[in-house]
Scaffold this motif. Sequence first.
Motif, PDB file in Angstrom:
ATOM      1  N   SER A 203      42.390  41.376  49.638  1.00  0.00           N
ATOM      2  CA  SER A 203      43.931  41.225  49.419  1.00  0.00           C
ATOM      3  C   SER A 203      44.186  40.201  50.326  1.00  0.00           C
ATOM      4  O   SER A 203      43.677  40.296  51.698  1.00  0.00           O
ATOM      5  CB  SER A 203      44.014  42.329  49.041  1.00  0.00           C
ATOM      6  N   THR A 204      44.327  38.975  49.944  1.00  0.00           N
ATOM      7  CA  THR A 204      45.125  37.950  50.987  1.00  0.00           C
ATOM      8  C   THR A 204      46.839  38.590  51.139  1.00  0.00           C
ATOM      9  O   THR A 204      47.316  37.596  51.481  1.00  0.00           O
ATOM     10  CB  THR A 204      44.799  36.523  50.299  1.00  0.00           C
ATOM     11  N   LYS A 205      46.878  39.152  50.398  1.00  0.00           N
ATOM     12  CA  LYS A 205      48.190  39.590  50.209  1.00  0.00           C
ATOM     13  C   LYS A 205      48.425  40.338  51.388  1.00  0.00           C
ATOM     14  O   LYS A 205      47.580  41.499  51.802  1.00  0.00           O
ATOM     15  CB  LYS A 205      48.344  40.406  48.827  1.00  0.00           C
ATOM     16  N   GLU A 206      49.898  40.640  52.428  1.00  0.00           N
ATOM     17  CA  GLU A 206      49.862  41.631  53.358  1.00  0.00           C
ATOM     18  C   GLU A 206      50.432  42.786  52.466  1.00  0.00           C
ATOM     19  O   GLU A 206      51.291  42.850  52.067  1.00  0.00           O
ATOM     20  CB  GLU A 206      50.705  41.375  54.281  1.00  0.00           C
ATOM     21  N   GLY A 207      49.214  44.037  53.362  1.00  0.00           N
ATOM     22  CA  GLY A 207      49.714  45.269  52.045  1.00  0.00           C
ATOM     23  C   GLY A 207      49.516  45.666  50.928  1.00  0.00           C
ATOM     24  O   GLY A 207      49.403  46.419  50.635  1.00  0.00           O
ATOM     25  N   GLY A 208      48.445  44.534  50.458  1.00  0.00           N
ATOM     26  CA  GLY A 208      48.210  44.434  49.040  1.00  0.00           C
ATOM     27  C   GLY A 208      46.213  45.580  48.998  1.00  0.00           C
ATOM     28  O   GLY A 208      45.478  45.541  49.749  1.00  0.00           O
ATOM     29  N   PHE A 209      46.104  46.396  48.061  1.00  0.00           N
ATOM     30  CA  PHE A 209      45.201  46.893  48.082  1.00  0.00           C
ATOM     31  C   PHE A 209      43.463  46.023  47.373  1.00  0.00           C
ATOM     32  O   PHE A 209      42.809  46.660  47.394  1.00  0.00           O
ATOM     33  CB  PHE A 209      45.193  48.106  46.766  1.00  0.00           C
ATOM     34  N   GLY A 210      43.818  44.458  46.403  1.00  0.00           N
ATOM     35  CA  GLY A 210      43.128  43.959  46.405  1.00  0.00           C
ATOM     36  C   GLY A 210      42.292  44.820  45.303  1.00  0.00           C
ATOM     37  O   GLY A 210      40.840  44.323  44.926  1.00  0.00           O
ATOM     38  N   LEU A 211      43.434  45.500  43.985  1.00  0.00           N
ATOM     39  CA  LEU A 211      42.340  46.055  42.943  1.00  0.00           C
ATOM     40  C   LEU A 211      42.374  44.886  41.699  1.00  0.00           C
ATOM     41  O   LEU A 211      42.156  45.772  40.533  1.00  0.00           O
ATOM     42  CB  LEU A 211      43.257  47.819  42.797  1.00  0.00           C
ATOM     43  N   GLY A 212      43.383  44.190  42.042  1.00  0.00           N
ATOM     44  CA  GLY A 212      43.899  43.731  40.403  1.00  0.00           C
ATOM     45  C   GLY A 212      43.370  42.797  39.812  1.00  0.00           C
ATOM     46  O   GLY A 212      42.543  42.532  39.200  1.00  0.00           O
ATOM     47  N   ALA A 213      41.983  42.135  40.581  1.00  0.00           N
ATOM     48  CA  ALA A 213      41.172  41.119  40.351  1.00  0.00           C
ATOM     49  C   ALA A 213      40.058  41.574  40.239  1.00  0.00           C
ATOM     50  O   ALA A 213      39.087  41.535  39.501  1.00  0.00           O
ATOM     51  CB  ALA A 213      41.097  40.446  41.226  1.00  0.00           C
ATOM     52  N   PHE A 214      39.850  42.412  40.530  1.00  0.00           N
ATOM     53  CA  PHE A 214      38.576  43.990  41.246  1.00  0.00           C
ATOM     54  C   PHE A 214      38.877  44.404  39.409  1.00  0.00           C
ATOM     55  O   PHE A 214      37.337  44.078  38.450  1.00  0.00           O
ATOM     56  CB  PHE A 214      37.816  44.585  42.247  1.00  0.00           C
ATOM     57  N   GLU A 215      39.609  45.298  39.427  1.00  0.00           N
ATOM     58  CA  GLU A 215      40.225  46.156  37.249  1.00  0.00           C
ATOM     59  C   GLU A 215      39.783  45.281  36.053  1.00  0.00           C
ATOM     60  O   GLU A 215      39.373  45.005  35.375  1.00  0.00           O
ATOM     61  CB  GLU A 215      41.806  46.346  37.841  1.00  0.00           C
ATOM     62  N   ALA A 216      40.350  43.577  36.492  1.00  0.00           N
ATOM     63  CA  ALA A 216      40.473  42.682  35.423  1.00  0.00           C
ATOM     64  C   ALA A 216      39.265  42.060  35.315  1.00  0.00           C
ATOM     65  O   ALA A 216      38.593  42.442  33.912  1.00  0.00           O
ATOM     66  CB  ALA A 216      41.181  41.389  36.199  1.00  0.00           C
ATOM     67  N   LEU A 217      38.240  41.607  36.070  1.00  0.00           N
ATOM     68  CA  LEU A 217      36.338  41.356  35.684  1.00  0.00           C
ATOM     69  C   LEU A 217      36.082  42.698  35.209  1.00  0.00           C
ATOM     70  O   LEU A 217      35.717  41.949  34.198  1.00  0.00           O
ATOM     71  CB  LEU A 217      36.267  40.700  36.760  1.00  0.00           C
ATOM     72  N   GLY A 218      36.102  43.294  35.462  1.00  0.00           N
ATOM     73  CA  GLY A 218      35.327  44.671  34.783  1.00  0.00           C
ATOM     74  C   GLY A 218      35.966  45.166  33.679  1.00  0.00           C
ATOM     75  O   GLY A 218      35.183  45.472  32.768  1.00  0.00           O
ATOM     76  N   LEU A 219      37.489  45.150  33.653  1.00  0.00           N
ATOM     77  CA  LEU A 219      38.087  44.904  32.011  1.00  0.00           C
ATOM     78  C   LEU A 219      37.579  44.128  30.869  1.00  0.00           C
ATOM     79  O   LEU A 219      37.243  44.245  29.885  1.00  0.00           O
ATOM     80  CB  LEU A 219      39.661  45.269  31.760  1.00  0.00           C
ATOM     81  N   ALA A 220      37.183  43.039  31.672  1.00  0.00           N
ATOM     82  CA  ALA A 220      37.052  41.536  30.587  1.00  0.00           C
ATOM     83  C   ALA A 220      35.578  42.101  30.925  1.00  0.00           C
ATOM     84  O   ALA A 220      34.957  41.317  29.450  1.00  0.00           O
ATOM     85  CB  ALA A 220      37.070  40.330  31.099  1.00  0.00           C
ATOM     86  N   GLN A 221      34.603  41.996  31.447  1.00  0.00           N
ATOM     87  CA  GLN A 221      33.123  41.998  31.527  1.00  0.00           C
ATOM     88  C   GLN A 221      32.883  43.764  29.979  1.00  0.00           C
ATOM     89  O   GLN A 221      31.550  42.632  29.785  1.00  0.00           O
ATOM     90  CB  GLN A 221      32.592  42.602  32.588  1.00  0.00           C
ATOM     91  N   ALA A 222      33.703  44.548  30.174  1.00  0.00           N
ATOM     92  CA  ALA A 222      33.614  45.575  29.691  1.00  0.00           C
ATOM     93  C   ALA A 222      33.064  45.026  28.225  1.00  0.00           C
ATOM     94  O   ALA A 222      33.209  46.268  27.119  1.00  0.00           O
ATOM     95  CB  ALA A 222      34.557  46.996  29.682  1.00  0.00           C
ATOM     96  N   MET A 223      34.346  44.033  27.297  1.00  0.00           N
ATOM     97  CA  MET A 223      35.220  43.638  26.415  1.00  0.00           C
ATOM     98  C   MET A 223      34.080  42.262  26.201  1.00  0.00           C
ATOM     99  O   MET A 223      34.066  42.012  24.899  1.00  0.00           O
ATOM    100  CB  MET A 223      36.291  43.342  26.427  1.00  0.00           C
ATOM    101  N   GLY A 224      33.230  42.424  26.959  1.00  0.00           N
ATOM    102  CA  GLY A 224      32.260  41.326  26.413  1.00  0.00           C
ATOM    103  C   GLY A 224      33.050  39.754  26.725  1.00  0.00           C
ATOM    104  O   GLY A 224      32.087  38.304  26.474  1.00  0.00           O
ATOM    105  N   GLY A 225      33.666  39.593  27.578  1.00  0.00           N
ATOM    106  CA  GLY A 225      34.002  38.577  28.220  1.00  0.00           C
ATOM    107  C   GLY A 225      34.159  38.692  29.603  1.00  0.00           C
ATOM    108  O   GLY A 225      33.251  38.758  29.823  1.00  0.00           O
TER     109      GLY A 225
END
Length: 706
Positions: free
Chosen positions: A650-672
């Motif tokens: 993550s580029t944010k201080e203290g961020g876990f870096g899971l938002g974009a990772f989870e968003a991409l996984g959800l999109a691909q699971a729906m064929g997006g």
Amino acid sequence: MATLGALSQLLSALALAGFGGVALWLLTRPRARMAALMPAPHWLIIAALAGTIWCAALYRFAPGSSQAMVARSLRDVAMLGWLAATFWPVHAPMPGPLRLILRLLVTLCAIALIGGIAAHWRSAAAGAWLGPTLGVSGMIVATGGLLVVDGAARRAGVGLRMPLMAVAGGFAMLWAYELNVQLIGALTGKPASTLILLLPAVALMTVPTFVLAAMDVGRERIRLSRTVATRTLILIAAAAYLILIGLAGAVARLVGGDYGELAQGLFLIVALGAGGVLLLSARTRAWLAVMISKHFFEHRYDYRAEWMRFTATLAQGAKEDGGEDDRNLHRRVAKALAELTGSPGALLMLPDARGAFRVAEQWRWPAGVEEGAALPLRSSFMLQESRHIVDLDVERRGAAPDGSGHEGVDLAIPDWLRADMRAWVVVPVLHFQRMIAVAVLHRPPVSRPLDWEDLDVLRIAGQQAASYLAESQSLEALSEAKRFDEFNRRFAFIMHDIKNLASQLSLLARNAERHADKPEFRADMIGTLKVSAGRLSDLLVRLSPRERRAAEAGRTLVEPLLRDVAAEVRPRRTIFVGCQAGLAAWGDGASIRQIVQHLVANAIDASPADTPVQVIAVAEHDRARIDVIDQGGGMTRAFIRDELFKPFVSTKEGGFGLGAFEALGLAQAMGGSIDVASEPEQGSAFTLRLPLADTCENGQRMGKAG
């Protein structure tokens, strides 16, 4: 000459004893044992008996006599019969032209045998006119016999033992010697008496081959290693050089004058020049290695040595240029594949988050490659499905060689790879049905087209390298899973606190409705607290390991969903929402909401407080497109390519870096899919593409109607 005659008599006696002893020994050998060692053991016995009769004629009547020539015809018939029965059994008949030659030779031998016996039976002085006739017949039979032996040598790859080839070689030696004797006599007009008297010595040399053929030896072929063969060639070349020097000196002495010194100087200059070229020119050394492998060895590769080196390079961190151990598996894979084919360098391309293969590692590739060099999705798909090893020179010419297997197949090789003339071969690294890497080999110093042996070696080596890469990826995935497990264990301890916080916030919201003095403040506080309580409750549900809600795809209206997300984040930032009227995506509504929430939250975090965030949704090519646009600090291309969609980055201080990772996984699971366009200091645009609901519903109706 008298001494030579006595020696010939002695050699004839020894040959007679040798053939006679071998014939008796063969007759006493077990038939079953003999049949296991050769296809036609009875013909070997017949050949030994015929050799005994011929040697008896040599001893009784002297070599070169007409009687010995008549006996030679009997020997030739037995030798031809053994060759035919041994190398061309019933299940593998002899080719038509060679079979015709064999029949003519046997007929000629039979005529010579019967005619010679009849002539000597009727007249004791028949040798005066019969000898030249039998000599011509012998020349014809010897020539045809050598042709039959040559055909037998070509058939030697059917699994026959080497001693059987030695017997055929002994026959060839006899026929070649007799042919030379007859040719010398025909050319000089006088019989080659010395060579004729030494004929029993040649016959005696063939006796051991009969013994070896009937013994249980030679089941394995004797093969020299490449090192020994190469050193033998070097010694032969050195010996030939010394012989040439000796011959030049001898000629110079005969001619006289100062030619001897001139010859020595010329040879010295040639030797120094050849040595300098081989020492300094890598291209010349490579060309010489290719020529030696092509013309002196059965196979291009020394498989044992190459496979041991290939495996050693993959299995351990081999030292790179005398430095520390190389722990980079990707570089070792590129190096191993390059060294296998003599390439001076290689590139290794690995898949990115969206499936395209990009250059991830290189080994001694000069000057690197251009930024953004990649194989597009279509090319990656074609390589994986076809499994072709691509000769780029063939692709550039637009034709495929015999055996390459990709005639008429458009592999969609990108232009940057075609234009780079350093690139020689593209090797897909396949693990079962999945392509996990692509290797691009640098052109060797002496370029050559790929043949079947190169393709087989690269295909097997690619599979071996793929197993190492797959194991490395599995270990990396296991490590990532352990990190997730640690993440889950850490949050399991704070779940109770989060639940308490949600309860407290709900209670605060209810109390604020009764006790707040200012209506505007009270309303805003109530809304904020309710949203916060709802978000915390949702987070609690998602973090719970027992909650597993199955996502169901369906028609989801986009505009209400975007309005709800904008209302949730209104206390933090005003969101400008623009949506095409009636736009509906096909997917799980909760998952789509979660993706948009992640993208909007990231856009707000990346933007200054006074800059807007836009969310725009339209229909585009049977897809619902949702753009989340901010005017924040932006991202570099390298960060987008290598780190954006990876967890815990993550580029944010203290961020876990899971938002974009989870968003991409959800999109691909729906064929997006999710695409990103960003530049430093110019903001970012995240584009979510999902299937359009109208298109999916029409497809389902057509499927039911069909």
